[in-house]
Design a protein around this motif. Structure first.
Motif, short mmCIF file in Angstrom:
data_model
loop_
_atom_site.label_atom_id
_atom_site.label_comp_id
_atom_site.label_asym_id
_atom_site.label_seq_id
_atom_site.Cartn_x
_atom_site.Cartn_y
_atom_site.Cartn_z
N LEU A 239 76.54 -63.54 -79.03
CA LEU A 239 75.92 -63.19 -80.30
C LEU A 239 76.84 -62.35 -81.18
CD1 LEU A 239 72.35 -62.19 -79.03
CD2 LEU A 239 72.98 -64.32 -80.21
N ALA A 240 76.80 -62.59 -82.48
CA ALA A 240 77.44 -61.69 -83.43
C ALA A 240 76.53 -60.49 -83.68
CB ALA A 240 77.72 -62.42 -84.75
N ASP A 241 75.23 -60.74 -83.78
CA ASP A 241 74.23 -59.67 -83.89
C ASP A 241 73.68 -59.41 -82.49
OD1 ASP A 241 72.05 -58.04 -84.28
OD2 ASP A 241 70.88 -59.50 -85.43
N ARG A 242 74.10 -58.30 -81.90
CA ARG A 242 73.66 -58.01 -80.53
C ARG A 242 72.59 -56.93 -80.51
NH1 ARG A 242 78.83 -58.79 -76.64
NH2 ARG A 242 78.44 -56.60 -76.19
N PHE B 200 68.96 -60.41 -79.24
CA PHE B 200 69.20 -60.80 -77.84
C PHE B 200 67.98 -61.45 -77.22
CE2 PHE B 200 68.17 -59.33 -73.50
CZ PHE B 200 68.95 -60.24 -72.82
N HIS B 201 66.80 -60.84 -77.38
CA HIS B 201 65.61 -61.40 -76.72
C HIS B 201 65.20 -62.73 -77.32
CE1 HIS B 201 64.75 -58.28 -73.82
NE2 HIS B 201 65.09 -57.39 -74.73
N ARG B 202 65.46 -62.94 -78.59
CA ARG B 202 65.19 -64.28 -79.15
C ARG B 202 66.07 -65.32 -78.48
NH1 ARG B 202 64.60 -61.10 -83.84
NH2 ARG B 202 66.78 -61.41 -84.46
N ALA B 203 67.34 -64.98 -78.27
CA ALA B 203 68.25 -65.92 -77.61
C ALA B 203 67.88 -66.09 -76.14
CB ALA B 203 69.69 -65.43 -77.74
N ASP B 204 67.55 -65.00 -75.47
CA ASP B 204 67.23 -65.07 -74.05
C ASP B 204 65.95 -65.86 -73.82
OD1 ASP B 204 68.54 -64.12 -71.63
OD2 ASP B 204 66.67 -63.06 -71.22
#
Length: 725
Positions: A388-391, A396-400
Motif C-alpha cells: 500500500l501507498a496509504d498504510r 490496511f484493513h480494507r485491503a486485508d
C-alpha cells in the motif's frame, strides 16, 4: 510457478529499510517499513544480489538508553565469524536459560490457547473438516523486533484468525540469527482466537551466508545420545508460551548420515515438546540424501521427515512451491496410505509479491467440485499492508478484508471468482466465543489514538496485537432487501481502544449485520449490551437498532442464520454514545449460536452508525478485578527531559481454584494537573516505554497500572513514580 527466482540476500534482509526487493521476484523479500525480515526459500540464483545492511533508526529515547526488549533470536550453538552489525546481538541457543534471559517477562505470552468450534458455514463453498490454512508472516525484522508493540499504527494487525489453523512467525537470517521466537503480542492474539503459533528455524543456503556447521550444531548429540538443541527449543517454546517450531533446512552439502541425524533430531524435538502440546512443521528442502532438493511433493525422498517406519516424525509438512497438480495428488495419496491424512500437508502459495493478483492453480489444492486435495500454506500475506501507498489502519484493513474474504467483502455472497480464491470461500470459519462473560469493543490491536468511554486519552498512534479483541469472524455478512451499506472497522472514532464498527450508506430497507458466531449458554439473568452512536444532521440520519440472537444454527451451509430480534429501548436520540441493554430471559435454557445487529434508517439521509462495544454477561456487572501488586520501575535512563522506562508488576493473588479473570493490564501516567494519559497495555506483567517526556517541571513521573477484566472493567490502580534527577 518458476523453479527459481532472484531474491535479496537474507543476511541483510532483516535490517534493510528498502521498500522493494532488488529485482521483482516471486521469492524476493519485501523489507517494508518496520522491516519484513524474511528469507528466500527457493534458494540462491546467479542473479541474486546483496542489499546493503542499514541499522534501524534510533527511537526518541535512544539518546538516553536503549532499554527496549526485543523478540529473541539465536544461532543453535556456534556463532558466525567476525562481528554483528549495528543493533544485532549474536546469541547461542545452547547457552540460553530462562533464568539468564533479561527479557523473559516481556517475551512471555499470557493467553492460553482457546478451544475452537466450527459453526455452520455462511456459504456451501466454505468447507469444514478438509483443507486448513497455515500463514507464514513476517511481523518485523529478525533483530530489533519489539517484544511489546510499538508507537505506530503502521503494522500488520492480522484479524482474520477465523480461517487460520497455524501461524509461523517468519524470520531469521545468517547475519542476525537463524532461530526466531515469536513475540508475546502475536501469541496472545492468536491464542485468544484458537490459533497455534510456531517459531522459525532457518538454515539458509550457503550463497546467503548459510554454514553447514549450524546444521550440525542443530542436530548435535551429547555423550548420552540426546539432542540438546531439541531440548532447548522445547524449553523456549514452553517458557515463552508458543506452540512449536517450523524447521527449514536449506543449507546444502550434507549427506545421508546428516539426514538421518536430522530425522532423529525431529523425533527428539517432537518427544521433548509432547508434554507441552508442541507441534513441528517440516519444510520440503533437505531430503534423505542430506542434500537440498526441493521436491514440491511428499515422496520417497522426503517422506522420512514426515513419517518413517516407527511412526510420525513431524506433525505437518510444508510442500515447496514447485508443486504441480500431479505432485499434490500423489502427495495426498501417499499421506493417506501412511495413515496421516492429506490435510497435514501444506501446499505453498507465495503471495509476497502479488497478493490477490497471484495466479494459483487452486483446483490442485482446494477444488470447488470435489474434496480438497491438501491444505494451503500462505507465504507472506502481509502483502496486504506492504504493497500500500496509504498504510493507514483503515486502508490496511480494507485491503486485508479483500484478501481474506474476496471482492464482495461478504463471505455469504462471494464475488465472481477471477484468479484469486479467497480463504473465506474455501474453508469454514471457526470461533472461540463459547463462555460468559464475553465482550468486544472492535479493537484491532492498533490505532491512531486510544479511547476510553468514547474520549481520547492518548492521541499517540500505537500497535499491540495482544490488546486486540475477538472480532467477528465473518466480515461482513449483511442481510437486506435494499441497498447494501458499507461495513468496516473504522479508526476515526471509537468507544474503547482504537477502532469501532462502522455501517455507512443510504439504507432503503433494514440491514442486518452478522457479528459473532457463539456457543453462549443463556439464563434468566443474561444481559446483552450495545454501546453505539449515529451521526445525525447534515452527515447522517437517526437509526432504529435491534439485536439478534440465534438459538439454533442454520439447517445447512449458506442458509441464513435464524435470529430472534429484540428492539432497543433507550434514552432519547442524540449524537453521542449511548448504551442499549437487552434482557434475554425469554431465551433462558437455550444456547446463543450467533449475534447480530439490525439497523433501520429513521430518515431519508445516509446512515453513519457506529457500534463501539458489545457485551454479554449473566446478571449485573460483577466486582472489579483486584489491582496488580509490587509495581516497580525495573530500569530507567533519562536524558534531555525524556526517560526510557521498564516497569513490571505482579498479578493479584487469588484463590487457586478461581484465579482473577484479568484480560490485560493498562498503564497510564498522571500529569501534574491530575489528568490521566494512556501509555500502553499488555497481557503480561512487564512493559517498556521508549520515551516518556517530562511534563513541565514535574518532580517525578507518576505511573498507574490497572487490571482489566473480560468486560473491560478496570481495577483500582497500582502506583509508582520515577523521580526526575
Amino acid at each position: 510457478m518458476s523453479e527459481t527466482g532472484p531474491g535479496v540476500d537474507p543476511r541483510t534482509a532483516g535490517t534493510t529499510p528498502a521498500r522493494a526487493p532488488v529485482r521483482p521476484t516471486r521469492r524476493g523479500v519485501l523489507a517494508a517499513g518496520a522491516g519484513a525480515g524474511a528469507l528466500a526459500l527457493l534458494g540462491p540464483t546467479p542473479t541474486a544480489r546483496a542489499v546493503p545492511a542499514a541499522p534501524a533508526p534510533p527511537g526518541p529515547a535512544a539518546a538516553a538508553a536503549d532499554l527496549t526488549p526485543y523478540a529473541s533470536y539465536w544461532f543453535p550453538d556456534s556463532l558466525p565469524h567476525g562481528a554483528p552489525g549495528p543493533g544485532i546481538v549474536w546469541r547461542s541457543l545452547k547457552r540460553w536459560t530462562p533464568e539468564s534471559d533479561p527479557d523473559l517477562a516481556h517475551n512471555t505470552a499470557s493467553v492460553p490457547l482457546a478451544p475452537r468450534f466450527t459453526p455452520v458455514a455462511p456459504h456451501p463453498g466454505a468447507r469444514a473438516g478438509q483443507a486448513r490454512i497455515s500463514s507464514l508472516v513476517s511481523f518485523g525484522p529478525t533483530a530489533r523486533n519489539p517484544s511489546q508493540g510499538s508507537p505506530t499504527a503502521d503494522s500488520y494487525a492480522l484479524t482474520h484468525w477465523a480461517y487460520i489453523d497455524e501461524l509461523v512467525f517468519w524470520g531469521g537470517s545468517s547475519g542476525e540469527g537463524i532461530v526466531l521466537a515469536p513475540n508475546a503480542p502475536v501469541i496472545d492474539a492468536a491464542h485468544r482466537n484458537g490459533v497455534r503459533v510456531l517459531g522459525n528455524v532457518f538454515l539458509p543456503p550457503a550463497a546467503y551466508g548459510g554454514d553447514l556447521q549450524w546444521t550440525r550444531d542443530l542436530v548435535q548429540q551429547d555423550a548420552s545420545g540426546c539432542f540438546p538443541i531439541a531440548g532447548k527449543l522445547a524449553l523456549v517454546a514452553a517458557a515463552y508460551g508458543f506452540d512449536g517450531w517450523f524447521v527449514n533446512a536449506e543449507t546444502d552439502g550434507g549427506d545421508s548420515e546428516l539426514a538421518s541425524r536430522m530425522r532423529e533430531f525431529l523425533r527428539a524435538l517432537r518427544t521433548a515438546g509432547a508434554p507441552h502440546g508442541l507441534r513441528t512443521t517440516w519444510y520440503d528442502a533437505m531430503n534423505s540424501t542430506g542434500r537440498v532438493g526441493w521436491q514440491g511433493a511428499l515422496n520417497e525422498l522426503n517422506q522420512e521427515f514426515f513419517e518413517d517406519r516407527t511412526g510420525p516424525v513431524s506433525d505437518t509438512l510444508f510442500v515447496d512451491f514447485r508443486w504441480t497438480p500431479e505432485r499434490l495428488a500423489s502427495s495426498g495419496a501417499l499421506a493417506d496410505r501412511l495413515g496421516r491424512g492429506r490435510h497435514e500437508l501444506w501446499a505453498g502459495v507465495d503471495v509476497e509479491s502479488n497478493g490477490w493478483n497471484t495466479e494459483v492453480r487452486w483446483d490442485a489444492i482446494v477444488p470447488r467440485g470435489r474434496d480438497h486435495v491438501v491444505s494451503c500454506g500462505l507465504y507472506r500475506p502481509e502483502w496486504t499492508r506492504d504493497h500500500l501507498a496509504d498504510r493507514s489502519p483503515g486502508a490496511f484493513h480494507r485491503a486485508d478484508d479483500r484478501f481474506w474474504t474476496g471482492e464482495s467483502l461478504d463471505p455469504s455472497r462471494p464475488a465472481p471468482e477471477g484468479t484469486w480464491r479467497a480463504p473465506a470461500t474455501v474453508v469454514a470459519d471457526r470461533s472461540t466465543v463459547a463462555a460468559l462473560p464475553f465482550a468486544c469493543s472492535f479493537n484491532t490491536g492498533h490505532g491512531e489514538r486510544w479511547y476510553e468511554a468514547g474520549e481520547v486519552v492518548s492521541d499517540a498512534p500505537w500497535s499491540h496485537l495482544g490488546l486486540q479483541d475477538r472480532l467477528p469472524g465473518r466480515r461482513w455478512v449483511v442481510e437486506t432487501s435494499g441497498s447494501r451499506p458499507a461495513v468496516t472497522l473504522d479508526f476515526a472514532r471509537a468507544w474503547r481502544g482504537g477502532s469501532s464498527l462502522l455501517v455507512a450508506g443510504r439504507l432503503t430497507a433494514p440491514a442486518a449485520v452478522g457479528l459473532h458466531s457463539t456457543r453462549l449458554p443463556l439464563t434468566r439473568s443474561t444481559v446483552l449490551e450495545l454501546v453505539h452512536c449515529a451521526a445525525t444532521g447534515p452527515v447522517g440520519t437517526e437509526v432504529g437498532v435491534e439485536v439478534g440472537v440465534a438459538v439454533r444454527e442454520p439447517a445447512a451451509p449458506g442458509e441464513p442464520v435464524p435470529y430472534t430480534w429484540f428492539p432497543a429501548r433507550e434514552p432519547a436520540p442524540g449524537p453521542g454514545w449511548r448504551t442499549a441493554r437487552f434482557g434475554l430471559a425469554a431465551l433462558a435454557g437455550r444456547t446463543a449460536y450467533g449475534l447480530a445487529v439490525r439497523i433501520t434508517a429513521l430518515g431519508s439521509g445516509p446512515v453513519e452508525w457506529r457500534l463501539g462495544a458489545l457485551s454479554v454477561r449473566d446478571g449485573s456487572a460483577g466486582r472489579r478485578p483486584a489491582p496488580p501488586t509490587a509495581l516497580t520501575v525495573d530500569a530507567s535512563a533519562a536524558r534531555d527531559g525524556t526517560a526510557a522506562v521498564r516497569l513490571s508488576w505482579h498479578r493479584a493473588p487469588g484463590r487457586p481454584a478461581r484465579p482473577p479473570r484479568v484480560r490485560h493490564y493498562e498503564v497510564s501516567r498522571v500529569l501534574p494537573d491530575g489528568t490521566r494519559r494512556f501509555l500502553g497495555g499488555t497481557c503480561g506483567t512487564a512493559l517498556h516505554f521508549p520515551a516518556v517526556p517530562r511534563a513541565g517541571r514535574e518532580r517525578a513521573v507518576a505511573f498507574e497500572v490497572r487490571a482489566v477484566d473480560e468486560l473491560y472493567a478496570a481495577s483500582a490502580p497500582a502506583r509508582t513514580a520515577l523521580p526526575w534527577d
